[in-house]
Design a protein around this motif. Structure first.
Motif, PDB file in Angstrom:
ATOM      1  N   THR A  36       5.339   3.664  -0.457  1.00 51.89           N
ATOM      2  CA  THR A  36       4.943   2.369   0.089  1.00 51.89           C
ATOM      3  C   THR A  36       5.667   1.201  -0.579  1.00 51.89           C
ATOM      4  O   THR A  36       5.349   0.043  -0.291  1.00 51.89           O
ATOM      5  N   TRP A  58       9.586  -6.155   1.525  1.00 45.79           N
ATOM      6  CA  TRP A  58       8.265  -5.583   1.236  1.00 45.79           C
ATOM      7  C   TRP A  58       7.237  -6.709   1.098  1.00 45.79           C
ATOM      8  O   TRP A  58       6.145  -6.630   1.669  1.00 45.79           O
ATOM      9  N   GLY A  61       6.283  -8.213   4.391  1.00 48.80           N
ATOM     10  CA  GLY A  61       5.479  -7.333   5.225  1.00 48.80           C
ATOM     11  C   GLY A  61       4.029  -7.209   4.798  1.00 48.80           C
ATOM     12  O   GLY A  61       3.233  -6.552   5.469  1.00 48.80           O
ATOM     13  N   LEU A  62       3.659  -7.834   3.687  1.00 54.09           N
ATOM     14  CA  LEU A  62       2.272  -7.764   3.223  1.00 54.09           C
ATOM     15  C   LEU A  62       1.352  -8.521   4.166  1.00 54.09           C
ATOM     16  O   LEU A  62       1.714  -9.568   4.698  1.00 54.09           O
ATOM     17  N   GLN A  63       0.174  -7.990   4.342  1.00 57.28           N
ATOM     18  CA  GLN A  63      -0.823  -8.638   5.176  1.00 57.28           C
ATOM     19  C   GLN A  63      -1.738  -9.482   4.291  1.00 57.28           C
ATOM     20  O   GLN A  63      -2.107  -9.057   3.199  1.00 57.28           O
ATOM     21  N   PRO A  64      -2.124 -10.661   4.750  1.00 59.48           N
ATOM     22  CA  PRO A  64      -3.034 -11.487   3.953  1.00 59.48           C
ATOM     23  C   PRO A  64      -4.375 -10.791   3.779  1.00 59.48           C
ATOM     24  O   PRO A  64      -4.853 -10.104   4.686  1.00 59.48           O
ATOM     25  N   VAL A  65      -4.962 -10.958   2.615  1.00 59.08           N
ATOM     26  CA  VAL A  65      -6.273 -10.368   2.349  1.00 59.08           C
ATOM     27  C   VAL A  65      -7.342 -11.144   3.099  1.00 59.08           C
ATOM     28  O   VAL A  65      -8.293 -10.594   3.606  1.00 59.08           O
ATOM     29  N   TYR A  66      -7.157 -12.442   3.180  1.00 53.07           N
ATOM     30  CA  TYR A  66      -8.126 -13.299   3.848  1.00 53.07           C
ATOM     31  C   TYR A  66      -7.409 -14.174   4.855  1.00 53.07           C
ATOM     32  O   TYR A  66      -6.376 -14.762   4.531  1.00 53.07           O
ATOM     33  N   GLN A  67      -7.955 -14.231   6.044  1.00 53.34           N
ATOM     34  CA  GLN A  67      -7.403 -15.131   7.048  1.00 53.34           C
ATOM     35  C   GLN A  67      -8.470 -16.135   7.424  1.00 53.34           C
ATOM     36  O   GLN A  67      -9.612 -15.774   7.694  1.00 53.34           O
TER      37      GLN A  67
END
Length: 74
Positions: A36, A58, A61-67
């Motif tokens: 990963t 990389w 490409g990370l997704q936010p923890v909080y939107q």
């Protein structure tokens, strides 16, 4: 002066990578072993570097923890 690969991509040392991604050495190598996180480039026995472009991809490409919620009342 920075070390670059044949394509001109900057090569990062472990300390630079861990600082950029806010992970410790052990966590970083766990992610590499899981597939990963980008694998390093071996320059010589005991000398590895990561391609800056791969580390940046990389991170991107990370997704936010909080939107933040959108819409009325947000």
């Amino acid at each position: 002066m920075y070390l670059t690969d044949a394509e001109g991509d900057r090569l990062l040392k472990l300390a630079e990578v861990t600082a950029r991604v806010a992970l410790g050495k052990s966590a970083l190598y766990v992610k590499i072993n899981e597939g990963t996180f980008p694998s390093p480039v071996r320059l010589a026995p005991g000398a590895v570097r990561w391609k800056k472009s791969e580390v940046d991809a990389w991170i991107a490409g990370l997704q936010p923890v909080y939107q933040r919620p959108t819409g009325a009342g947000a």
